[in-house]
Every structure is written in C-alpha cells, then in structure tokens.
Motif scaffolding. Structure first.
Motif: not given
Length: 186
Positions: A91-105
């Motif tokens: 199962r996969a979840i596509f999450d816009a927050r992962l694009y361009g995120a830094d380590a804490p994010e």
C-alpha cells in the motif's frame, strides 16, 4: 542489505517492537525543457534503476507494510517500478509534504505512521532524505554512515532499524543504519 549488500539486522536498545525505516531516493530523472520540477519524469537510467531498487529491496526482505511517496512524478514513477516487484504491491500513500521537505519535516510525516506498520518505506528527494538518514542514525554498520555522508545518489536505499512502541517515539540518533546501497539496472 548492508553497505556491501548482504542482509543485516540491528536496532537500538529501547522498549517496543523492532521497526524499520527504508529510505529510497527517487531514480534518475530527465530534465525536459519547459517541464516544471514537480512534473519531471524518470530518465533512461532511472527507468533501469527503479526496478533494480525494487529487486534489491525484495532480495533483502525489505517489503514495506506501507510506502509514503512524494507526489512528484519522478518519485511516483520510482515507486511504481520498484513496488511492482511484489504482487500485490504494498500500500502506498502519496503525500505532497514529502516534495522539497527537510529532515524535520520528513520526520514529522514519519511520526504519523500507524503503530501497526513495522516496515515503512519513504520515497522522496535530496537533500532532505540524506539529512533525515544522518539525523536519525546514532550508529551504522560497516561503512554505511560514511557512504551516506559522502553521497546519497539517485536510487540510493538506506535501511534504519530501531525499537519503539510507536512511530511518534522515533527521535534523532535513535536508529541504527544497517545498510546503504545504490542498485543499478542493467
């Protein structure tokens, strides 16, 4: 997979079940003129390397219970080709927050993972993924930490293990980096 490619296990001493975070940087992308960064597709090498990443994960017994993937085309395509190694794909979840995120994010997103997930796969981008691996790894097997510090190239896979009652308990330095490998397709 260890830094040399063989299976390895490990974790830090703490309470809770063993957990594994598998970090996969998207495969090599193309740079077509006029295409926004988020929409860039995989290039020829990426189309070869993404299935090789899936093979490497499967051979190492790293079938994820859940994949969290950036919404960028190159990340989604990497997951589609790598995840096709299993039938059915995890199962996969596509999450816009992962694009361009830094380590804490990225860590904030990882900490939202349901407790029943033992192995989580994170598919995303640098420099955030490299920073996350170095942020979480308190130690590493072999030369895995040195490899990540040197370079975390496209299609790189890092495997971190730790023990904890839930994902929100994951803290900097709590994990053991058991392997870092860069599978390449033929």
């Amino acid at each position: 997979m260890t830094a040399g490619g063989a299976a390895a296990t490990g974790g830090t001493a703490s309470d809770g079940p063993p957990r594994r975070l598998v970090v996969l940087r998207h495969a090599k992308s193309a740079w077509p003129h006029g295409v926004p960064d988020h929409e860039r597709p995989l290039g020829p090498r990426g189309l070869r390397d993404a299935p090789a990443a899936g093979r490497a994960l499967a051979e190492a017994g790293c079938r994820p219970d859940l994949a969290l993937c950036s919404t960028a085309v190159r990340a989604r395509d990497t997951w589609a080709l790598a995840g096709a190694r299993w039938d059915p794909p995890p199962r996969a979840i596509f999450d816009a927050r992962l694009y361009g995120a830094d380590a804490p994010e990225l860590l904030d997103v990882v900490r939202e993972t349901p407790d029943e997930v033992g192995t989580l796969l994170l598919v995303g981008h640098n420099p955030g993924l490299e920073e996350l691996v170095l942020h979480l790894a308190g130690a590493g097997l072999g030369d895995a930490l040195d490899q990540v510090r040197l370079k975390f190239p496209t299609s790189a896979i890092a495997v971190l293990t730790w023990h904890g009652p839930h994902w929100r308990a994951l803290t900097p330095g709590a994990a053991l980096l058991t392997s870092m490998t860069v599978p390449r397709g033929a």
